[in-house]
Write a protein that holds these residues in place. Structure first.
Motif, PDB file in Angstrom:
ATOM      1  N   SER A 130     -61.328  32.760  29.162  1.00 35.58           N
ATOM      2  CA  SER A 130     -60.244  32.420  28.239  1.00 35.58           C
ATOM      3  C   SER A 130     -60.791  31.831  26.944  1.00 35.58           C
ATOM      4  O   SER A 130     -60.192  31.972  25.900  1.00 35.58           O
ATOM      5  CB  SER A 130     -59.232  31.476  28.892  1.00 35.58           C
ATOM      6  N   GLU A 131     -61.957  31.173  27.018  1.00 33.90           N
ATOM      7  CA  GLU A 131     -62.565  30.658  25.796  1.00 33.90           C
ATOM      8  C   GLU A 131     -63.001  31.810  24.897  1.00 33.90           C
ATOM      9  O   GLU A 131     -62.860  31.749  23.680  1.00 33.90           O
ATOM     10  CB  GLU A 131     -63.771  29.774  26.135  1.00 33.90           C
ATOM     11  N   GLN A 132     -63.495  32.906  25.504  1.00 32.29           N
ATOM     12  CA  GLN A 132     -63.869  34.079  24.725  1.00 32.29           C
ATOM     13  C   GLN A 132     -62.645  34.696  24.072  1.00 32.29           C
ATOM     14  O   GLN A 132     -62.693  35.116  22.931  1.00 32.29           O
ATOM     15  CB  GLN A 132     -64.534  35.125  25.608  1.00 32.29           C
ATOM     16  N   ARG A 133     -61.531  34.770  24.809  1.00 38.39           N
ATOM     17  CA  ARG A 133     -60.305  35.323  24.241  1.00 38.39           C
ATOM     18  C   ARG A 133     -59.839  34.496  23.061  1.00 38.39           C
ATOM     19  O   ARG A 133     -59.435  35.031  22.045  1.00 38.39           O
ATOM     20  CB  ARG A 133     -59.190  35.363  25.300  1.00 38.39           C
ATOM     21  N   THR A 134     -59.902  33.170  23.216  1.00 36.44           N
ATOM     22  CA  THR A 134     -59.473  32.285  22.141  1.00 36.44           C
ATOM     23  C   THR A 134     -60.360  32.459  20.917  1.00 36.44           C
ATOM     24  O   THR A 134     -59.869  32.587  19.800  1.00 36.44           O
ATOM     25  CB  THR A 134     -59.499  30.814  22.606  1.00 36.44           C
ATOM     26  N   SER A 135     -61.677  32.502  21.114  1.00 34.46           N
ATOM     27  CA  SER A 135     -62.571  32.646  19.969  1.00 34.46           C
ATOM     28  C   SER A 135     -62.442  34.036  19.355  1.00 34.46           C
ATOM     29  O   SER A 135     -62.529  34.186  18.145  1.00 34.46           O
ATOM     30  CB  SER A 135     -64.018  32.358  20.362  1.00 34.46           C
ATOM     31  N   GLY A 136     -62.209  35.072  20.180  1.00 37.11           N
ATOM     32  CA  GLY A 136     -62.008  36.420  19.651  1.00 37.11           C
ATOM     33  C   GLY A 136     -60.715  36.519  18.871  1.00 37.11           C
ATOM     34  O   GLY A 136     -60.659  37.162  17.818  1.00 37.11           O
ATOM     35  N   GLY A 137     -59.654  35.906  19.364  1.00 38.16           N
ATOM     36  CA  GLY A 137     -58.375  35.896  18.656  1.00 38.16           C
ATOM     37  C   GLY A 137     -58.478  35.130  17.352  1.00 38.16           C
ATOM     38  O   GLY A 137     -57.920  35.540  16.339  1.00 38.16           O
ATOM     39  N   LEU A 138     -59.210  34.026  17.386  1.00 38.87           N
ATOM     40  CA  LEU A 138     -59.416  33.235  16.174  1.00 38.87           C
ATOM     41  C   LEU A 138     -60.234  34.031  15.169  1.00 38.87           C
ATOM     42  O   LEU A 138     -59.917  34.064  13.983  1.00 38.87           O
ATOM     43  CB  LEU A 138     -60.115  31.908  16.507  1.00 38.87           C
ATOM     44  N   ARG A 139     -61.252  34.699  15.662  1.00 41.44           N
ATOM     45  CA  ARG A 139     -62.090  35.527  14.770  1.00 41.44           C
ATOM     46  C   ARG A 139     -61.257  36.623  14.118  1.00 41.44           C
ATOM     47  O   ARG A 139     -61.394  36.892  12.926  1.00 41.44           O
ATOM     48  CB  ARG A 139     -63.243  36.131  15.562  1.00 41.44           C
ATOM     49  N   GLU A 149     -53.968  43.686  20.999  1.00 45.07           N
ATOM     50  CA  GLU A 149     -55.142  44.515  20.754  1.00 45.07           C
ATOM     51  C   GLU A 149     -56.424  43.707  20.845  1.00 45.07           C
ATOM     52  O   GLU A 149     -57.420  44.172  21.391  1.00 45.07           O
ATOM     53  CB  GLU A 149     -55.039  45.194  19.390  1.00 45.07           C
ATOM     54  N   SER A 150     -56.415  42.486  20.302  1.00 51.11           N
ATOM     55  CA  SER A 150     -57.619  41.664  20.384  1.00 51.11           C
ATOM     56  C   SER A 150     -57.895  41.267  21.827  1.00 51.11           C
ATOM     57  O   SER A 150     -59.039  41.213  22.253  1.00 51.11           O
ATOM     58  CB  SER A 150     -57.505  40.432  19.482  1.00 51.11           C
ATOM     59  N   PHE A 151     -56.844  41.044  22.602  1.00 48.01           N
ATOM     60  CA  PHE A 151     -56.999  40.713  24.017  1.00 48.01           C
ATOM     61  C   PHE A 151     -57.596  41.903  24.763  1.00 48.01           C
ATOM     62  O   PHE A 151     -58.522  41.766  25.543  1.00 48.01           O
ATOM     63  CB  PHE A 151     -55.637  40.333  24.618  1.00 48.01           C
ATOM     64  N   LEU A 152     -57.083  43.107  24.486  1.00 45.18           N
ATOM     65  CA  LEU A 152     -57.574  44.302  25.165  1.00 45.18           C
ATOM     66  C   LEU A 152     -58.987  44.660  24.752  1.00 45.18           C
ATOM     67  O   LEU A 152     -59.776  45.144  25.562  1.00 45.18           O
ATOM     68  CB  LEU A 152     -56.632  45.479  24.898  1.00 45.18           C
ATOM     69  N   SER A 153     -59.328  44.419  23.503  1.00 45.06           N
ATOM     70  CA  SER A 153     -60.679  44.757  23.051  1.00 45.06           C
ATOM     71  C   SER A 153     -61.726  43.849  23.672  1.00 45.06           C
ATOM     72  O   SER A 153     -62.888  44.208  23.741  1.00 45.06           O
ATOM     73  CB  SER A 153     -60.761  44.687  21.531  1.00 45.06           C
ATOM     74  N   GLU A 154     -61.313  42.708  24.171  1.00 47.98           N
ATOM     75  CA  GLU A 154     -62.251  41.778  24.799  1.00 47.98           C
ATOM     76  C   GLU A 154     -62.345  41.971  26.300  1.00 47.98           C
ATOM     77  O   GLU A 154     -63.208  41.419  26.944  1.00 47.98           O
ATOM     78  CB  GLU A 154     -61.830  40.341  24.502  1.00 47.98           C
ATOM     79  N   ALA A 155     -61.444  42.768  26.886  1.00 43.85           N
ATOM     80  CA  ALA A 155     -61.454  42.993  28.330  1.00 43.85           C
ATOM     81  C   ALA A 155     -62.701  43.796  28.695  1.00 43.85           C
ATOM     82  O   ALA A 155     -63.123  44.683  27.963  1.00 43.85           O
ATOM     83  CB  ALA A 155     -60.196  43.743  28.751  1.00 43.85           C
ATOM     84  N   PRO A 156     -63.306  43.488  29.860  1.00 37.21           N
ATOM     85  CA  PRO A 156     -64.497  44.232  30.275  1.00 37.21           C
ATOM     86  C   PRO A 156     -64.146  45.689  30.531  1.00 37.21           C
ATOM     87  O   PRO A 156     -63.091  46.003  31.044  1.00 37.21           O
ATOM     88  CB  PRO A 156     -64.948  43.524  31.551  1.00 37.21           C
ATOM     89  N   SER A 157     -65.052  46.569  30.150  1.00 37.75           N
ATOM     90  CA  SER A 157     -64.837  48.005  30.313  1.00 37.75           C
ATOM     91  C   SER A 157     -65.030  48.394  31.770  1.00 37.75           C
ATOM     92  O   SER A 157     -65.942  47.913  32.443  1.00 37.75           O
ATOM     93  CB  SER A 157     -65.819  48.777  29.439  1.00 37.75           C
ATOM     94  N   THR A 158     -64.164  49.292  32.262  1.00 35.55           N
ATOM     95  CA  THR A 158     -64.273  49.777  33.643  1.00 35.55           C
ATOM     96  C   THR A 158     -64.599  51.256  33.652  1.00 35.55           C
ATOM     97  O   THR A 158     -64.385  51.930  34.652  1.00 35.55           O
ATOM     98  CB  THR A 158     -62.952  49.529  34.411  1.00 35.55           C
ATOM     99  N   GLY A 159     -65.074  51.769  32.518  1.00 42.58           N
ATOM    100  CA  GLY A 159     -65.450  53.170  32.441  1.00 42.58           C
ATOM    101  C   GLY A 159     -64.275  54.119  32.568  1.00 42.58           C
ATOM    102  O   GLY A 159     -64.398  55.199  33.106  1.00 42.58           O
ATOM    103  N   GLY A 160     -63.103  53.710  32.117  1.00 39.51           N
ATOM    104  CA  GLY A 160     -61.940  54.565  32.160  1.00 39.51           C
ATOM    105  C   GLY A 160     -61.190  54.495  33.479  1.00 39.51           C
ATOM    106  O   GLY A 160     -60.177  55.125  33.654  1.00 39.51           O
ATOM    107  N   ARG A 161     -61.714  53.771  34.456  1.00 38.78           N
ATOM    108  CA  ARG A 161     -61.038  53.652  35.754  1.00 38.78           C
ATOM    109  C   ARG A 161     -60.279  52.358  35.818  1.00 38.78           C
ATOM    110  O   ARG A 161     -60.681  51.360  35.247  1.00 38.78           O
ATOM    111  CB  ARG A 161     -62.068  53.660  36.888  1.00 38.78           C
ATOM    112  N   THR A 162     -59.198  52.372  36.523  1.00 34.73           N
ATOM    113  CA  THR A 162     -58.433  51.161  36.776  1.00 34.73           C
ATOM    114  C   THR A 162     -58.976  50.550  38.053  1.00 34.73           C
ATOM    115  O   THR A 162     -59.101  51.220  39.072  1.00 34.73           O
ATOM    116  CB  THR A 162     -56.930  51.485  36.944  1.00 34.73           C
ATOM    117  N   THR A 163     -59.320  49.306  37.982  1.00 32.75           N
ATOM    118  CA  THR A 163     -59.861  48.610  39.132  1.00 32.75           C
ATOM    119  C   THR A 163     -58.741  47.836  39.816  1.00 32.75           C
ATOM    120  O   THR A 163     -58.075  47.045  39.164  1.00 32.75           O
ATOM    121  CB  THR A 163     -60.978  47.641  38.707  1.00 32.75           C
ATOM    122  N   VAL A 164     -58.574  48.099  41.095  1.00 32.14           N
ATOM    123  CA  VAL A 164     -57.565  47.378  41.876  1.00 32.14           C
ATOM    124  C   VAL A 164     -58.300  46.475  42.836  1.00 32.14           C
ATOM    125  O   VAL A 164     -59.165  46.917  43.595  1.00 32.14           O
ATOM    126  CB  VAL A 164     -56.649  48.365  42.653  1.00 32.14           C
TER     127      VAL A 164
END
Length: 173
Positions: A2-11, A156-171
């Motif tokens: 969440s700290e990364q999300r906050t700093s990414g959103g601030l950026r 969009e900033s939240f989604l751009s910071e999410a870890p990539s799953t290679g196009g797959r949805t992880t359940v």
């Protein structure tokens, strides 16, 4: 995380503000050239007193700036209610005109500094002070951001910071 999300959103917000300031400055810079050019032209070809010449120049620059702000700097902002937008723009521009020309008036009639160079220096100083007010008022009241756009940019900033799953949805279970 969440700290990364906050700093990414601030950026993202800081980057967006920096782009806005750069666009505002580009339009404003052109407006300063128009303002000073018209001011000096009027002073050169007429006998109009210095502050009146300045007011006329400020009005000409105000109209050219509106076009630049509406169609360049704030083209992505809310376009509903153009009458209200223009009314607020003119109101805040009038206050800016008073600030800008108040500085020139004080220098000219308060201190007797009325040579061509002194008039241009104090006109420029007045423009600078009025620009701070105009930037705040235009972005806060005239060219307001669309609430949905802010929500989309945050998402969009939240989604751009999410870890990539290679196009797959992880359940996760």
């Amino acid at each position: 995380m969440s700290e990364q999300r906050t700093s990414g959103g601030l950026r993202a917000r800081v980057d967006q503000l920096a782009r806005e300031i750069a666009k505002f400055g580009a339009v404003g810079g052109a407006g300063v050239l128009v303002n000073l050019g018209v001011f000096n032209l009027i002073r050169h070809v007429t006998e109009l007193p210095v502050v009146r010449a300045s007011v006329v120049a400020t009005i000409v620059a105000t109209f050219t700036n509106y076009l630049g702000y509406r169609y360049f700097t704030y083209r992505d902002r809310d376009k509903q209610g153009r009458t209200k937008e223009l009314t607020l723009f003119l109101l805040f521009s009038a206050i800016g005109l008073i600030i800008e020309n108040g500085v020139l008036y004080t220098a000219t009639y308060g201190f007797g500094w009325d040579s061509q160079l002194q008039s241009n220096v104090f006109k420029f100083v007045g423009i600078g002070i009025a620009t701070l007010f105009r930037f705040w008022s235009y972005r806060s009241w005239v060219f307001r951001a669309l609430p949905a756009r802010e929500a989309v940019e945050t998402a969009e900033s939240f989604l751009s910071e999410a870890p990539s799953t290679g196009g797959r949805t992880t359940v996760r279970k």
